[in-house]
Design a protein around this motif. Structure first.
Motif, PDB file in Angstrom:
ATOM      1  N   ARG A   1      -6.743  15.179   6.644  1.00 47.99           N
ATOM      2  CA  ARG A   1      -6.698  13.773   6.221  1.00 47.99           C
ATOM      3  C   ARG A   1      -6.431  13.606   4.750  1.00 47.99           C
TER       4      ARG A   1
ATOM      5  N   SER B   1      -3.211  13.718   1.664  1.00 50.27           N
ATOM      6  CA  SER B   1      -1.756  13.701   1.343  1.00 50.27           C
ATOM      7  C   SER B   1      -1.342  13.809  -0.167  1.00 50.27           C
ATOM      8  N   ASP B   2      -0.195  14.191  -0.458  1.00 51.80           N
ATOM      9  CA  ASP B   2       0.298  14.284  -1.573  1.00 51.80           C
ATOM     10  C   ASP B   2      -0.430  15.246  -2.460  1.00 51.80           C
TER      11      ASP B   2
ATOM     12  N   SER C   1       0.850  15.977  11.686  1.00 51.93           N
ATOM     13  CA  SER C   1       1.121  15.988  10.093  1.00 51.93           C
ATOM     14  C   SER C   1       2.418  15.883  10.022  1.00 51.93           C
TER      15      SER C   1
ATOM     16  N   CYS D   1      -2.444  15.641   8.308  1.00 48.27           N
ATOM     17  CA  CYS D   1      -2.077  15.671   6.634  1.00 48.27           C
ATOM     18  C   CYS D   1      -0.677  14.997   6.446  1.00 48.27           C
ATOM     19  N   SER D   2      -0.403  14.797   5.300  1.00 48.74           N
ATOM     20  CA  SER D   2       1.107  14.227   4.910  1.00 48.74           C
ATOM     21  C   SER D   2       1.387  14.587   3.442  1.00 48.74           C
ATOM     22  N   ASN D   3       2.680  15.289   3.344  1.00 49.67           N
ATOM     23  CA  ASN D   3       3.090  15.574   2.124  1.00 49.67           C
ATOM     24  C   ASN D   3       2.269  16.559   1.307  1.00 49.67           C
ATOM     25  N   ILE D   4       1.819  17.607   1.894  1.00 42.38           N
ATOM     26  CA  ILE D   4       1.073  18.760   1.233  1.00 42.38           C
ATOM     27  C   ILE D   4       1.815  19.911   1.326  1.00 42.38           C
TER      28      ILE D   4
END
Length: 182
Positions: A91, A93-94, A68, A80-83
């Motif tokens: 999976r 994000s944002d 991530s 995950c990304s930008n959480i």
């Protein structure tokens, strides 16, 4: 699945850092850079106050994170990304304040994360068996090859089922425990 087998001398109690740079007040660090006040980090960069992190970039005050980037105050999340403030997510994000990939209130998140931390801090399996001899990046395993999550108490799993938005498929994707396969 990528496995890392440490040389036997790295599994001794004095093992701290291997193949890493810019490490401060941290232990069991392998192939990382810019890690501060963290433990058991592999193939990751810019990690602060975290534990049990694999293949992750920019992670703050989080644990049990795999593959991530840019996470803060997250637990048991993968891909995950930008959480921020997420528990058992994959999976996504944002987003902020999510449990099992669905929104929750700040109050709910804080309540359940405090319970999560209490369960795991009281679990000897958590302290003893998160991998440090044979390290598996995608799905952590015991040193004997069993899935790490399998060693967590049944009481913990019963509690997990009570969480808002419980999603058996998400839990399976994070833990790879057959008991949660759909």
């Amino acid at each position: 699945m990528t496995e890392y087998a440490f040389p036997s001398f790295l599994t001794k109690p004095f093992f701290k850092v291997f193949n890493s740079s810019f490490i401060d007040t941290s232990s069991r660090i392998f192939s990382c850079s810019n890690v501060t006040n963290s433990d058991n980090i592999i193939d990751s960069n810019i990690i602060v106050q975290c534990s049990n992190i694999r293949k992750t970039f920019q992670c703050f005050k989080s644990s049990e994170i795999i593959n991530s980037d840019n996470l803060e105050n997250c637990y048991s999340c993968t891909n995950c990304s930008n959480i921020a403030h997420c528990l058992f997510c994959e999976r996504i994000s944002d987003v902020n304040y999510y449990i099992f990939n669905e929104p929750v209130t700040q109050w709910q998140y804080n309540l359940f994360v405090s319970q999560y931390k209490e369960f795991l801090s009281n679990s000897l399996e958590f302290i003893s068996y998160w991998p440090h001899q044979s390290l598996v990046v995608e799905y952590p395993k015991y040193n004997n090859g069993e899935n790490w999550w399998a060693g967590i108490s049944e009481i913990f799993w019963k509690w997990v089922h009570t969480l808002p938005n419980f999603d058996k498929q998400v839990l399976y994707n994070i833990t790879k425990l057959s008991r949660f396969s759909v």
